[in-house]
Design an enzyme around this catalytic site. Structure first.
Site, PDB file in Angstrom:
ATOM      1  CE  LYS A 207      -3.565   2.324   2.759  1.00 31.53           C
ATOM      2  NZ  LYS A 207      -4.346   2.323   4.013  1.00 31.53           N
ATOM      3  CD  GLU A 213       9.684  -5.749   6.663  1.00 26.53           C
ATOM      4  OE1 GLU A 213       9.311  -4.683   6.099  1.00 26.53           O
ATOM      5  OE2 GLU A 213       9.450  -6.001   7.852  1.00 26.53           O
ATOM      6  N   GLY A 267      -4.483  -1.986   5.537  1.00 32.75           N
ATOM      7  CA  GLY A 267      -3.764  -3.138   4.995  1.00 32.75           C
ATOM      8  C   GLY A 267      -4.398  -4.458   5.377  1.00 32.75           C
ATOM      9  NE  ARG A 268      -5.718  -3.657  11.574  1.00 31.08           N
ATOM     10  CZ  ARG A 268      -5.071  -2.503  11.616  1.00 31.08           C
ATOM     11  NH1 ARG A 268      -3.910  -2.377  10.946  1.00 31.08           N
ATOM     12  NH2 ARG A 268      -5.540  -1.471  12.298  1.00 31.08           N
ATOM     13  CD  GLU A 353      -0.979  -4.174  11.743  1.00 32.06           C
ATOM     14  OE1 GLU A 353      -1.512  -3.908  10.640  1.00 32.06           O
ATOM     15  OE2 GLU A 353       0.198  -4.601  11.852  1.00 32.06           O
ATOM     16  CG  HIS A 384      -1.679 -34.720  17.899  1.00 28.74           C
ATOM     17  ND1 HIS A 384      -1.708 -35.971  18.463  1.00 28.74           N
ATOM     18  CD2 HIS A 384      -2.791 -34.640  17.112  1.00 28.74           C
ATOM     19  CE1 HIS A 384      -2.770 -36.634  18.038  1.00 28.74           C
ATOM     20  NE2 HIS A 384      -3.445 -35.847  17.204  1.00 28.74           N
ATOM     21  CE  LYS A 493       6.907  -0.702   9.666  1.00 28.88           C
ATOM     22  NZ  LYS A 493       5.872  -0.085   8.792  1.00 28.88           N
TER      23      LYS A 493
HETATM   24  O1  F6P Z   1       2.359  -4.164   9.971  1.00 32.20           O
HETATM   25  C1  F6P Z   1       2.409  -2.817   9.691  1.00 32.20           C
HETATM   26  C2  F6P Z   1       1.861  -2.578   8.302  1.00 32.20           C
HETATM   27  O2  F6P Z   1       1.759  -1.212   8.042  1.00 32.20           O
HETATM   28  C3  F6P Z   1       0.524  -3.266   8.087  1.00 32.20           C
HETATM   29  O3  F6P Z   1      -0.552  -2.535   8.594  1.00 32.20           O
HETATM   30  C4  F6P Z   1       0.532  -3.422   6.595  1.00 32.20           C
HETATM   31  O4  F6P Z   1      -0.430  -4.363   6.163  1.00 32.20           O
HETATM   32  C5  F6P Z   1       1.962  -3.886   6.363  1.00 32.20           C
HETATM   33  O5  F6P Z   1       2.746  -3.142   7.317  1.00 32.20           O
HETATM   34  C6  F6P Z   1       2.491  -3.691   4.954  1.00 32.20           C
HETATM   35  O6  F6P Z   1       2.355  -2.346   4.593  1.00 32.20           O
HETATM   36  P1  F6P Z   1       2.413  -1.994   3.007  1.00 32.20           P
HETATM   37  O7  F6P Z   1       1.242  -2.671   2.350  1.00 32.20           O
HETATM   38  O8  F6P Z   1       2.347  -0.498   2.944  1.00 32.20           O
HETATM   39  O9  F6P Z   1       3.714  -2.543   2.466  1.00 32.20           O
END
Ligand code: F6P
Length: 530
Positions: A207, A213, A267-268, A353, A384, A493
Site C-alpha cells: 500500500k 522488507e 492493509g489488514r 493489529e 498434538h 522500524k
Molecule cells: O504491519 C504494519 C503494516 O503497516 C501493516 O498494517 C501493513 O499491512 C503492512 O505493514 C504492509 O504495509 P504496506 O502494504 O504499505 O507494504
C-alpha cells in the site's frame, strides 16, 4: 473545601451496563457450563445463530440469558449500531489518521453508490475490479506466466496467501503461487529456486510502496531477473499493487502495470481490493467475485439483523464477556480444515493489529483489557501441540472451532474422523472428567464457540472473513479504541534503522550494553568467546 477530585474522563467501566456484567460475572465465576445444559436441555436453541450456510454455536460458554441481555445492553449503550452506520457511510472513523474505513465498499455491488467527499467511489472500485478480471483472465488463458510471486508483507501478504490456500480446491494447478514476505533472503531465495525466470510474474504488493522488507525483496527480484533475462524484459515481468503510484513509477512500473488501492482501506482489511489479484489469478475472477459476494452478504446481515440475531455482534460480545468479565487473556482459533491452515496468521494481524491498543480514541489510558492474544493451529494438529494446556492448564483459553460440513477432498472416513475430533474436543472442554486422580482430572467448563460452514467455497470464505472483520469492529467499539490505525508498528522500524547504521560502522556509544553486544556479535559473525 474538598480538593477537586482529579476529573478523569468517563471510562467504559463507569457504565451501569458494564457494572451489571461485573456483578453477573462474580455470580457465575464457578458456573459449570455442563450444568447450564442440565438446567435447560434445549440451551443450544437459544445460544446459536445462523444464516445462509454459516452457523455459530456459542452455547458451550457460561453465557446465560441474563448475561446476553446485559451484553446487548452494553452494545446498545456503546452505540455499536451508530458506529457501524458511520463506518459504512464513509465517515472518518479512523480518527487518529482522519480517514474513512471503507473496505466494505470494495465488496458493494456495482449498482450501488457510496459518496465519499462528494465522489461516488463505486465506479472507481469496479473499474479496478474490471482491470483485475481482464488481467487475471489473460494470465490464466495464455499461461505465458506459470509462476506468480507475490512480494508483500502483513496485509499485503497474509490475506491473499490465506485465500489462495483456503481456495486451493478451486485453483488452476498449472499456475504456481509463491508468496515472499520476509526480508530474510531465504524467503526470496527459496522462491527463486522454485521458478523459471521466463515464466515468472512478480507482483509487488505494498500500500505504501515503502515497506523495507517488500522493497528490498522487489529490488533483489528485479536484479535476479535482469541477470537471468536482461533489463528490457523486467518491465514485462512486474506489476504493482499500491496506493502510492508515484513510488511504483519510480520503481519502473508503467501505469498499465499498476493496480491502485486507496488510503481508506487498511492493509489488514485490503484483500477485497487489488490486493486480491493473486487470488483472481489462482482461482479465477468469478471465484474472487463469489468471495466478495459472501462478504457483502455478511455486511448486509451485520447492518440489518437485530442485535440478538446479529452474528458479528453476538460473536463480538461473547469475546467481550470472555476477555473483560471472565479475564481470559487469549483465544485459540482451531480451524478443523487443512485448507484454513493460514487463517490463524491472517486473523492475528486482523485482530491484534486492530485491537492491540492501550488508549481510547481520545488518547486516555484504559483501565480495562482490550484485544486478546490470538493463536492456534488447524485441527486435528493442535490436539498434538498445545491442547494439553487448553484442557489442563492453569490458564483458561476459549477456543473458536471452525469446520466445513462438506469436505473439498472427500476420502474414505477422513472427514467423519475430522468432524468427530472437532465436536469431541468442544464437548471434552465443556464436560471435563473427574477420575479421582488429579493428574488425569479435567476441570471442564472450558468455553468454546463452534462455527460451521456448509462448505469452504469462495462465498462462505468471504462470509467467514467478514464475520471476523465485523467482530473485531464490534469489540473495538465496546473498548472505545481506534481499530484502524497501527502506531505500534513504527518504533521498531525506526530503531532497526538505527541498528543498521551501527552495523554499517556508526558509533556504538549510545547503545546499552546488551544491544551493543548483539550488534558486535552480528559484526563478528560468531558468539564464540562471549
Ligand atoms: O504491519 C504494519 C503494516 O503497516 C501493516 O498494517 C501493513 O499491512 C503492512 O505493514 C504492509 O504495509 P504496506 O502494504 O504499505 O507494504
Amino acid at each position: 473545601m474538598l480538593p477537586q477530585r482529579q476529573e478523569r474522563p468517563m471510562s467504559r467501566t463507569d457504565m451501569p451496563e458494564w457494572k451489571r456484567l461485573e456483578e453477573q460475572a462474580k455470580g457465575l465465576k464457578d458456573q459449570s457450563i455442563a450444568a447450564l445444559f442440565d438446567q435447560d436441555p434445549k440451551r443450544y436453541e437459544a445460544f446459536h445463530a445462523a444464516f445462509d450456510g454459516i452457523m455459530m454455536d456459542y452455547s458451550k460458554t457460561s453465557i446465560t440469558n441474563d448475561v446476553m441481555s446485559a451484553l446487548l445492553s452494553l452494545a446498545k449503550a456503546c452505540d455499536v449500531e451508530g458506529a457501524r452506520d458511520r463506518m459504512f457511510a464513509g465517515e472518518p472513523v479512523n480518527n487518529t489518521e482522519n480517514r474513512a474505513v471503507l473496505h466494505t465498499a470494495l465488496r458493494m455491488d456495482a449498482r450501488e453508490s457510496l459518496d465519499l467527499n462528494g465522489v461516488d467511489i463505486i465506479p472507481e472500485i469496479h473499474g479496478v475490479l474490471g482491470r483485475m478480471q481482464a488481467f487475471s483472465d489473460k494470465i490464466r488463458a495464455e499461461k505465458k506466466f506459470t509462476h506468480i510471486v507475490n512480494i508483500g508483507i502483513g496485509g499485503s501478504d497474509l490475506g491473499a496467501y490465506m485465500a489462495c490456500e483456503a481456495l486451493k480446491a478451486f485453483c488452476d494447478r498449472d499456475i504456481k503461487m509463491h508468496f515472499v514476505s520476509n526480508v530474510d533472503s531465504t524467503d526470496l531465495a527459496e522462491a527463486l529456486l522454485a521458478v523459471k525466470p521466463e515464466k515468472t510474474l512478480f507482483i509487488v504488493t505494498s500500500k505504501s510502496f515503502t515497506t523495507q522488507e517488500t522493497m528490498t525483496n522487489a529490488r533483489s527480484a528485479r536484479a535476479w531477473l535482469e541477470e537471468k533475462l536482461g533489463r528490457p524484459d523486467v518491465d514485462a515481468h512486474f506489476v504493482a499493487i499500491t496506493a502510492n503510484t508515484d513510488e511504483a513509477r519510480r520503481f519502473g512500473m508503467d501505469d498499465e502495470s499498476i493496480f491502485p488501492m486507496w488510503d481508506w482501506v487498511g492493509g489488514r482489511y485490503s484483500i477485497w481490493s487489488a490486493i486480491g489479484l493473486p487470488v483472481c489469478i489462482s482461482v479465477g475472477f468469478d471465484n474472487f467475485s463469489a468471495m466478495l459476494a459472501g462478504a457483502r452478504e455478511m455486511d448486509r446481515h451485520f447492518c440489518a439483523a437485530p442485535l440478538e440475531k446479529n452474528l458479528p455482534v453476538l460473536f463480538g460480545m461473547v469475546g467481550v464477556w470472555h476477555r473483560n468479565f471472565c479475564d481470559f487473556p487469549a483465544v485459540t482459533v482451531a480451524p478443523y480444515d487443512q485448507y484454513l491452515h493460514s487463517f490463524i496468521a491472517y486473523l492475528q494481524q486482523l485482530d491484534m493489529e486492530s485491537n492491540g491498543k492501550r488508549v481510547d480514541r481520545d488518547g486516555n489510558v484504559l483501565d480495562y483489557e482490550t484485544g486478546p492474544i490470538v493463536f492456534g493451529k488447524p485441527g486435528t494438529n493442535g490436539q498434538h501441540a498445545f491442547f494439553q494446556l487448553i484442557h489442563q492448564g492453569t490458564t483458561v483459553i476459549p477456543v473458536e472451532f471452525i469446520a466445513a460440513l462438506q469436505p473439498q477432498q472427500p476420502m474414505g472416513d477422513h472427514h467423519k474422523k475430522l468432524m468427530s475430533n472437532c465436536i469431541g474436543q468442544s464437548k471434552a472442554l465443556m464436560d471435563g472428567l473427574r477420575p479421582g486422580n488429579t493428574h488425569k482430572e479435567f476441570t471442564g467448563s472450558r468455553p468454546s464457540v463452534t462455527i460451521l460452514l456448509d462448505v469452504l467455497d469462495p462465498y462462505h470464505l468471504g462470509m467467514l472473513m467478514a464475520l471476523y472483520e465485523q467482530k473485531v469492529f464490534v469489540q473495538g467499539i465496546i473498548w472505545n479504541i481506534n481499530s484502524f490505525d497501527q502506531w505500534g508498528v513504527q518504533l521498531g522500524k525506526v530503531l532497526a534503522d538505527k541498528v543498521m547504521a551501527k552495523l554499517d560502522g556508526g558509533d556504538m556509544d549510545s547503545l546499552d550494553s546488551s544491544t551493543a553486544a548483539l550488534v558486535n556479535a552480528v559484526k563478528a559473525g560468531s558468539v564464540r568467546g562471549e
